[in-house]
Design a protein around this motif. Structure first.
Motif, PDB file in Angstrom:
ATOM      1  N   SER A   1       0.801  -1.233   0.000  1.00  0.00           N
ATOM      2  CA  SER A   1       0.000   0.000   0.000  1.00  0.00           C
ATOM      3  C   SER A   1       0.827   1.273   0.000  1.00  0.00           C
ATOM      4  O   SER A   1       0.275   2.364   0.130  1.00  0.00           O
ATOM      5  N   GLY A   2       2.137   1.161  -0.118  1.00  0.00           N
ATOM      6  CA  GLY A   2       2.971   2.359  -0.209  1.00  0.00           C
ATOM      7  C   GLY A   2       3.012   3.178   1.067  1.00  0.00           C
ATOM      8  O   GLY A   2       3.102   4.404   1.005  1.00  0.00           O
ATOM      9  N   VAL A   3       2.949   2.519   2.217  1.00  0.00           N
ATOM     10  CA  VAL A   3       3.019   3.254   3.477  1.00  0.00           C
ATOM     11  C   VAL A   3       4.412   3.834   3.679  1.00  0.00           C
ATOM     12  O   VAL A   3       4.564   4.997   4.072  1.00  0.00           O
ATOM     13  N   MET A   4       5.437   3.053   3.403  1.00  0.00           N
ATOM     14  CA  MET A   4       6.819   3.456   3.682  1.00  0.00           C
ATOM     15  C   MET A   4       7.602   3.878   2.446  1.00  0.00           C
ATOM     16  O   MET A   4       8.734   4.296   2.551  1.00  0.00           O
ATOM     17  N   TRP A   5       7.025   3.748   1.291  1.00  0.00           N
ATOM     18  CA  TRP A   5       7.729   4.127   0.063  1.00  0.00           C
ATOM     19  C   TRP A   5       6.730   4.628  -0.969  1.00  0.00           C
ATOM     20  O   TRP A   5       5.527   4.475  -0.822  1.00  0.00           O
ATOM     21  N   SER A   6       7.249   5.198  -2.014  1.00  0.00           N
ATOM     22  CA  SER A   6       6.407   5.756  -3.071  1.00  0.00           C
ATOM     23  C   SER A   6       6.074   4.669  -4.085  1.00  0.00           C
ATOM     24  O   SER A   6       6.972   4.115  -4.733  1.00  0.00           O
ATOM     25  N   LEU A   7       4.805   4.366  -4.233  1.00  0.00           N
ATOM     26  CA  LEU A   7       4.397   3.408  -5.253  1.00  0.00           C
ATOM     27  C   LEU A   7       4.703   3.931  -6.649  1.00  0.00           C
ATOM     28  O   LEU A   7       5.001   3.158  -7.561  1.00  0.00           O
ATOM     29  N   GLU A   8       4.650   5.252  -6.809  1.00  0.00           N
ATOM     30  CA  GLU A   8       4.921   5.847  -8.118  1.00  0.00           C
ATOM     31  C   GLU A   8       6.341   5.508  -8.568  1.00  0.00           C
ATOM     32  O   GLU A   8       6.565   5.146  -9.730  1.00  0.00           O
ATOM     33  N   GLN A   9       7.308   5.607  -7.651  1.00  0.00           N
ATOM     34  CA  GLN A   9       8.689   5.269  -8.004  1.00  0.00           C
ATOM     35  C   GLN A   9       8.855   3.760  -8.180  1.00  0.00           C
ATOM     36  O   GLN A   9       9.590   3.309  -9.062  1.00  0.00           O
TER      37      GLN A   9
END
Length: 301
Positions: free
Chosen positions: A220-228
């Protein structure tokens, strides 16, 4: 074979049912119609609010710091995630305003995970109440989801202070947090009710839930950027779409869009608000109906 006493009439099963219907008798604990059930639930709204508040107040009553743990728990989680992912794994690279980005993600994810975890205990954790009193059983998962919303609103004060400390000042877009949280609350409540029914009949699901939630959190992209993470051709398109429209990621990203200056509309998937509303309505309605269909089974056995 038992012989009926003289003078007492005997009836076939079908005749008994017709006799009961003719005199207005109903099966004890029978499930009411859906409109009647909704009316009963609305009639218990004051109980639901009081039950949620009492649970929230009692949650940390044995701890010396008391209700401060409502703020400390997500903050400590954010600190651990910052050290492991932001520093050791360097997921902060290329993410503007990483601390507001991370803390917002942790607070919003905690709202969903805590609501679902509470749902696993909605029936089993209140079995004495379920067996002793007659009331719409949906009151319990709804009250526990409301408790988590109350806890989140209490914790948003700490989130606001962190945003201010890192240069994120109030602006009109902050008002978008209200509909985003409303949609997330409806989604959480629906999933909580579905989980409440599942764990009422299969308690082992409660033991499995932490592992499922942890996997969901990483997706779910809590700790990092899903876009990247999804940049380039490293990830198949179907997986990319699934991650982008994952409901937890949608609600986290909508809150980041509302609260963080550097998080623009270009970082949201197309039609993000429509997708978030669709998930909320689908899970809210389906979870409620799914729970209602087993109303007469809770607390038996």
């Amino acid at each position: 074979m038992t012989t009926p006493a003289p003078g007492i009439p005997t009836y076939a099963p079908g005749e008994l049912a017709a006799l009961a219907a003719r005199h207005g008798l109903k099966v004890s604990g029978a499930r009411p119609s859906l409109p009647a059930y909704i009316g009963q639930l609305w009639g218990r709204r004051h109980f639901i609010a009081a039950f949620a508040t009492a649970k929230l107040t009692a949650q940390y009553s044995q701890a010396k710091l008391g209700q401060i743990w409502q703020i400390m728990t997500p903050l400590l989680n954010a600190a651990v995630y910052y050290f492991i992912f932001g520093v050791l794994l360097n997921t902060r690279h290329g993410v503007e305003d990483f601390v507001p980005f991370l803390v917002t993600g942790v607070f919003i994810w905690t709202f969903t995970s805590s609501s679902i975890t509470a749902g696993t205990r909605a029936i089993s954790g209140n079995i004495g109440l379920v067996r002793a009193l007659h009331f719409p059983r949906a009151s319990l998962p709804v009250a526990l989801a409301l408790q988590q919303l109350q806890q989140l609103l209490f914790s948003l004060g700490a989130l606001t202070l962190i945003l201010l400390a890192f240069g994120q000042y109030p602006r009109p877009s902050w008002l978008l947090a209200v509909p985003a949280l409303a949609l997330q609350a409806l989604f959480n409540t629906g999933v909580s009710m579905a989980v409440a029914r599942l764990t009422a009949t299969t308690p082992d699901i409660a033991q499995l839930m932490p592992f499922l939630l942890r996997t969901w959190m990483y997706a779910s992209g809590v700790m990092w950027s899903l876009e990247q993470l999804l940049a380039g051709d490293r990830v198949p398109h179907a997986v990319m779409v699934a991650l982008e429209y994952n409901p937890a990621a949608l609600y986290i990203n909508l809150m980041r869009f509302a609260l963080i200056d550097s998080y623009g509309a270009g970082q949201l998937p197309p039609h993000a608000w429509a997708a978030a509303a669709g998930w909320a309505l689908l899970c809210g309605v389906a979870g409620f109906v799914y729970f209602w269909k087993a109303e007469e089974t809770y607390g038996r056995g």
